[in-house]
Design an enzyme around this catalytic site. Structure first.
Site, PDB file in Angstrom:
ATOM      1  N   GLY A  60     -13.259  56.299  -7.054  1.00  0.00           N
ATOM      2  CA  GLY A  60     -13.083  55.060  -6.286  1.00  0.00           C
ATOM      3  C   GLY A  60     -12.126  54.138  -7.023  1.00  0.00           C
ATOM      4  O   GLY A  60     -12.491  53.518  -8.029  1.00  0.00           O
ATOM      5  N   GLY A  80     -10.291  51.475  -5.728  1.00  0.00           N
ATOM      6  CA  GLY A  80      -9.934  50.299  -4.922  1.00  0.00           C
ATOM      7  C   GLY A  80      -9.661  49.123  -5.842  1.00  0.00           C
ATOM      8  O   GLY A  80      -9.328  49.291  -7.015  1.00  0.00           O
ATOM      9  N   SER A 130     -19.890  42.526 -12.558  1.00  0.00           N
ATOM     10  CA  SER A 130     -19.398  41.249 -12.045  1.00  0.00           C
ATOM     11  C   SER A 130     -18.133  40.846 -12.803  1.00  0.00           C
ATOM     12  O   SER A 130     -18.047  41.031 -14.004  1.00  0.00           O
ATOM     13  CB  SER A 130     -20.463  40.161 -12.202  1.00  0.00           C
ATOM     14  OG  SER A 130     -19.955  38.930 -11.728  1.00  0.00           O
ATOM     15  N   GLY A 135     -14.992  40.516 -10.638  1.00  0.00           N
ATOM     16  CA  GLY A 135     -13.966  40.514  -9.602  1.00  0.00           C
ATOM     17  C   GLY A 135     -12.633  41.033 -10.112  1.00  0.00           C
ATOM     18  O   GLY A 135     -12.562  41.785 -11.091  1.00  0.00           O
ATOM     19  N   LYS A 144     -27.874  42.559 -10.130  1.00  0.00           N
ATOM     20  CA  LYS A 144     -26.578  42.201  -9.524  1.00  0.00           C
ATOM     21  C   LYS A 144     -26.781  41.596  -8.124  1.00  0.00           C
ATOM     22  O   LYS A 144     -26.069  40.679  -7.718  1.00  0.00           O
ATOM     23  CB  LYS A 144     -25.681  43.446  -9.439  1.00  0.00           C
ATOM     24  CG  LYS A 144     -24.307  43.205  -8.792  1.00  0.00           C
ATOM     25  CD  LYS A 144     -23.454  42.289  -9.633  1.00  0.00           C
ATOM     26  CE  LYS A 144     -22.175  41.760  -9.029  1.00  0.00           C
ATOM     27  NZ  LYS A 144     -21.519  42.329  -7.947  1.00  0.00           N
ATOM     28  N   GLU A 155     -24.624  33.471  -6.269  1.00  0.00           N
ATOM     29  CA  GLU A 155     -23.200  33.221  -5.949  1.00  0.00           C
ATOM     30  C   GLU A 155     -23.071  32.574  -4.558  1.00  0.00           C
ATOM     31  O   GLU A 155     -22.311  31.624  -4.375  1.00  0.00           O
ATOM     32  CB  GLU A 155     -22.496  34.581  -6.002  1.00  0.00           C
ATOM     33  CG  GLU A 155     -21.011  34.620  -5.882  1.00  0.00           C
ATOM     34  CD  GLU A 155     -20.547  36.084  -6.019  1.00  0.00           C
ATOM     35  OE1 GLU A 155     -20.527  36.617  -7.140  1.00  0.00           O
ATOM     36  OE2 GLU A 155     -20.229  36.708  -4.983  1.00  0.00           O
TER      37      GLU A 155
END
Ligand SMILES: O=C(CO)[C@H](O)[C@H](O)COP(=O)(O)O
Length: 322
Positions: free
Chosen positions: A7, A9, A112, A114, A166, A173
């Site tokens: 993966g 992405g 976490s 981003g 998470k 968040e």
């Protein structure tokens, strides 16, 4: 150490970069041949030394389950699968049980950070057996921020615990973002406030509410002061819903996170059937005017159809309208 990363992405691609930069050999596999190092899972598995370590960074749910199923057919006893995506914790437990049937080990790791994680490092929340986490530790060390190691990793508990942590992180968040966003709207709507971004900049250092999300809010306003390029439409990927489901299942009040989730649902409605009904009911019991649905009618206009059916304002015994 040499691992496979499935993966590539937004998250997986950046993680491959950071891992390589920090001394981990990574062979990446993605359905997109432009970013993939190999053409198939079988080829990936054949490249890795034993025990193989496979880090999954694919969408939660069906895609993760399908990849785990494929891996269960090609891996060997002692190999370790790490789900680093945003899977639901109970999916981890199912996938761990499935892989255990062939002696393949499993751990989950909430990640976490981003798109900034490649440079800044990632906060990591792991779940699984201690010996599996120990095996993966060089990878975890390469991913987390260099200077803050003690603060950016936790072995949270058994399989599923990393993703549970998470999930709660993402629920928080939601609540934080919603509170900042509501503050932004209140400031923007007040005529005596002439510098909204300035207020937020003044909050960035020293204040009780300074945070990375606040810094990102200032950055967003620097790039687009009126947010004119952004529609007020907000998606969700599941973890907010799961957090609320957990709150309900365990009888734990989570009003802020729940409201933040519902605010996202509301953001997707052009016109709310529920609020139309509230307006219609006020009109029915109190004769209060409704705003016309027909385009072109000025706000506050009572449409003809409503005027015909509206009851006179009700009056209680004290003489006050209800
Ligand atoms: O995990 C994340 C951040 O911590 C991801 O960005 C996640 O996709 C955000 O969740 P949502 O799409 O529900 O806002």
């Amino acid at each position: 150490m040499h691992i496979g990363l499935i993966g590539l992405g937004k998250m997986g691609f950046n993680m491959r970069e950071r891992l390589r930069r920090n001394g981990i050999d990574v062979t990446g596999f993605d359905r997109n041949p432009v970013v993939s190092d190999v053409m198939s899972l079988t080829e990936l598995v054949a490249e890795l030394p034993s025990p193989r370590i496979l880090w999954l960074m694919v969408p939660a749910g069906e895609v993760t389950d399908a990849v785990v199923h494929e891996l269960s057919e090609v891996l060997s006893p002692g190999d370790l699968v790490i789900d680093g995506g945003n899977s639901r914790y109970d999916a981890d437990i199912r996938n761990a049980e499935k892989l255990a049937l062939t002696g393949v080990r499993f751990m989950d790791c909430g990640v976490s950070g981003g798109v900034w994680g490649r440079e800044n490092g990632y906060g990591l929340m792991a779940g699984g057996a201690s010996e599996d986490i120990a095996l993966a530790m060089p990878v975890l060390d390469a991913l987390r921020p260099a200077g803050e190691r003690a603060r950016s990793f936790v072995h949270a508990g058994a399989v599923g615990a990393g993703h549970y942590a998470k999930m709660i992180h993402n629920g928080i968040e939601y609540g934080l973002m919603q509170a900042y966003a509501e503050g932004y709207e209140l400031l923007s709507g007040k005529d005596i406030i002439t510098d909204v971004p300035g207020v937020m900049r003044a909050w960035q250092d020293g204040t009780v509410i300074r945070s990375w999300l606040l810094d990102l809010m200032v950055k967003a306003l620097d790039q687009d002061p009126e947010l004119s390029r952004v529609a007020g439409y907000v998606e969700d990927s599941g973890e907010g819903r799961w957090t609320v489901e957990e709150a309900v299942a365990n009888g734990i009040p989570a009003p802020v996170i729940t409201a933040a989730l519902y605010a996202r649902f509301m953001s997707r409605q052009e016109d709310s059937p529920a609020m139309k009904m509230v307006a219609a009911l006020r009109n029915q019991f109190g004769g209060h005017s409704v705003r016309a649905a027909d385009e072109g009618l000025p706000p506050g206009t009572t449409p003809a159809a409503t005027q015909e059916t509206a009851v006179p304002p009700a009056v209680d015994e004290t003489g006050s309208p209800e």
